[in-house]
Design a protein around this motif. Sequence first.
Motif, PDB file in Angstrom:
ATOM      1  N   MET A   1       0.838  -1.178   0.000  1.00 21.45           N
ATOM      2  CA  MET A   1       0.000   0.000   0.000  1.00 21.45           C
ATOM      3  C   MET A   1       0.877   1.234   0.000  1.00 21.45           C
ATOM      4  O   MET A   1       1.920   1.268   0.623  1.00 21.45           O
ATOM      5  N   SER A   2       0.379   2.216  -0.646  1.00 26.19           N
ATOM      6  CA  SER A   2       1.160   3.447  -0.684  1.00 26.19           C
ATOM      7  C   SER A   2       0.861   4.290   0.547  1.00 26.19           C
ATOM      8  O   SER A   2      -0.154   4.113   1.215  1.00 26.19           O
ATOM      9  N   LEU A   3       1.727   5.181   0.824  1.00 25.98           N
ATOM     10  CA  LEU A   3       1.590   6.073   1.964  1.00 25.98           C
ATOM     11  C   LEU A   3       0.350   6.946   1.815  1.00 25.98           C
ATOM     12  O   LEU A   3      -0.343   7.237   2.794  1.00 25.98           O
ATOM     13  N   GLU A   4       0.022   7.328   0.589  1.00 21.40           N
ATOM     14  CA  GLU A   4      -1.141   8.175   0.325  1.00 21.40           C
ATOM     15  C   GLU A   4      -2.431   7.457   0.715  1.00 21.40           C
ATOM     16  O   GLU A   4      -3.330   8.040   1.336  1.00 21.40           O
ATOM     17  N   ILE A   5      -2.522   6.179   0.393  1.00 20.91           N
ATOM     18  CA  ILE A   5      -3.714   5.399   0.739  1.00 20.91           C
ATOM     19  C   ILE A   5      -3.831   5.267   2.253  1.00 20.91           C
ATOM     20  O   ILE A   5      -4.925   5.377   2.818  1.00 20.91           O
ATOM     21  N   LEU A   6      -2.724   5.050   2.935  1.00 24.08           N
ATOM     22  CA  LEU A   6      -2.747   4.968   4.393  1.00 24.08           C
ATOM     23  C   LEU A   6      -3.164   6.296   5.014  1.00 24.08           C
ATOM     24  O   LEU A   6      -3.916   6.322   6.005  1.00 24.08           O
ATOM     25  N   ASP A   7      -2.695   7.393   4.456  1.00 28.52           N
ATOM     26  CA  ASP A   7      -3.093   8.719   4.950  1.00 28.52           C
ATOM     27  C   ASP A   7      -4.595   8.933   4.768  1.00 28.52           C
ATOM     28  O   ASP A   7      -5.266   9.467   5.663  1.00 28.52           O
ATOM     29  N   GLN A   8      -5.118   8.521   3.632  1.00 23.04           N
ATOM     30  CA  GLN A   8      -6.556   8.656   3.380  1.00 23.04           C
ATOM     31  C   GLN A   8      -7.359   7.799   4.362  1.00 23.04           C
ATOM     32  O   GLN A   8      -8.381   8.236   4.901  1.00 23.04           O
ATOM     33  N   LEU A   9      -6.888   6.601   4.574  1.00 30.26           N
ATOM     34  CA  LEU A   9      -7.551   5.708   5.516  1.00 30.26           C
ATOM     35  C   LEU A   9      -7.533   6.289   6.929  1.00 30.26           C
ATOM     36  O   LEU A   9      -8.549   6.266   7.641  1.00 30.26           O
ATOM     37  N   GLU A  10      -6.385   6.818   7.319  1.00 34.82           N
ATOM     38  CA  GLU A  10      -6.268   7.432   8.639  1.00 34.82           C
ATOM     39  C   GLU A  10      -7.233   8.601   8.786  1.00 34.82           C
ATOM     40  O   GLU A  10      -7.894   8.760   9.810  1.00 34.82           O
ATOM     41  N   GLU A  11      -7.357   9.419   7.765  1.00 33.73           N
ATOM     42  CA  GLU A  11      -8.265  10.564   7.789  1.00 33.73           C
ATOM     43  C   GLU A  11      -9.719  10.108   7.904  1.00 33.73           C
ATOM     44  O   GLU A  11     -10.498  10.675   8.671  1.00 33.73           O
ATOM     45  N   LYS A  12     -10.062   9.078   7.163  1.00 37.10           N
ATOM     46  CA  LYS A  12     -11.426   8.557   7.242  1.00 37.10           C
ATOM     47  C   LYS A  12     -11.719   7.982   8.625  1.00 37.10           C
ATOM     48  O   LYS A  12     -12.815   8.140   9.153  1.00 37.10           O
ATOM     49  N   ILE A  13     -10.748   7.329   9.218  1.00 35.96           N
ATOM     50  CA  ILE A  13     -10.917   6.776  10.561  1.00 35.96           C
ATOM     51  C   ILE A  13     -11.101   7.909  11.568  1.00 35.96           C
ATOM     52  O   ILE A  13     -11.969   7.839  12.444  1.00 35.96           O
ATOM     53  N   LYS A  14     -10.298   8.965  11.435  1.00 37.79           N
ATOM     54  CA  LYS A  14     -10.434  10.117  12.336  1.00 37.79           C
ATOM     55  C   LYS A  14     -11.821  10.736  12.211  1.00 37.79           C
ATOM     56  O   LYS A  14     -12.459  11.076  13.204  1.00 37.79           O
ATOM     57  N   GLN A  15     -12.300  10.871  10.990  1.00 35.97           N
ATOM     58  CA  GLN A  15     -13.636  11.435  10.764  1.00 35.97           C
ATOM     59  C   GLN A  15     -14.714  10.539  11.376  1.00 35.97           C
ATOM     60  O   GLN A  15     -15.675  11.030  11.975  1.00 35.97           O
ATOM     61  N   ALA A  16     -14.534   9.241  11.210  1.00 37.11           N
ATOM     62  CA  ALA A  16     -15.503   8.301  11.766  1.00 37.11           C
ATOM     63  C   ALA A  16     -15.524   8.390  13.293  1.00 37.11           C
ATOM     64  O   ALA A  16     -16.596   8.395  13.909  1.00 37.11           O
ATOM     65  N   VAL A  17     -14.359   8.485  13.899  1.00 37.23           N
ATOM     66  CA  VAL A  17     -14.270   8.594  15.359  1.00 37.23           C
ATOM     67  C   VAL A  17     -14.929   9.889  15.828  1.00 37.23           C
ATOM     68  O   VAL A  17     -15.690   9.900  16.802  1.00 37.23           O
ATOM     69  N   GLU A  18     -14.667  10.990  15.138  1.00 33.87           N
ATOM     70  CA  GLU A  18     -15.279  12.275  15.499  1.00 33.87           C
ATOM     71  C   GLU A  18     -16.802  12.200  15.365  1.00 33.87           C
ATOM     72  O   GLU A  18     -17.534  12.704  16.229  1.00 33.87           O
ATOM     73  N   THR A  19     -17.261  11.576  14.299  1.00 38.21           N
ATOM     74  CA  THR A  19     -18.703  11.437  14.098  1.00 38.21           C
ATOM     75  C   THR A  19     -19.318  10.605  15.206  1.00 38.21           C
ATOM     76  O   THR A  19     -20.380  10.953  15.751  1.00 38.21           O
ATOM     77  N   ILE A  20     -18.673   9.526  15.579  1.00 43.41           N
ATOM     78  CA  ILE A  20     -19.161   8.665  16.667  1.00 43.41           C
ATOM     79  C   ILE A  20     -19.211   9.452  17.974  1.00 43.41           C
ATOM     80  O   ILE A  20     -20.198   9.372  18.718  1.00 43.41           O
ATOM     81  N   GLN A  21     -18.182  10.233  18.247  1.00 40.31           N
ATOM     82  CA  GLN A  21     -18.156  11.016  19.481  1.00 40.31           C
ATOM     83  C   GLN A  21     -19.277  12.054  19.496  1.00 40.31           C
ATOM     84  O   GLN A  21     -19.940  12.248  20.515  1.00 40.31           O
TER      85      GLN A  21
END
Length: 72
Positions: free
Chosen positions: A1-21
């Motif tokens: 996996m490229s670093l860009e895909i991991l960064d996108q995944l991390e951002e989506k996870i952060k957004q999901a966590v914020e939405t859950i909170q």
Amino acid sequence: MSLEILDQLEEKIKQAVETIQLLQLEVEELKEKNEQSRQANEQLRNENEHLKSEHNNWQERLRSLLGRIDNV
């Protein structure tokens, strides 16, 4: 996996966590409002029962007075 895909995944996870909170906060607020409404409802029921009781007492007193008048 490229670093860009991991960064996108991390951002989506952060957004999901914020939405859950945010949703958890909203749920807590709704629970509090529900409890307040339940308490207000219970208070109104108690007041209603009290007023019904008073109404019945007044009816009985009036019947008693009318009965006395009829006996006169």
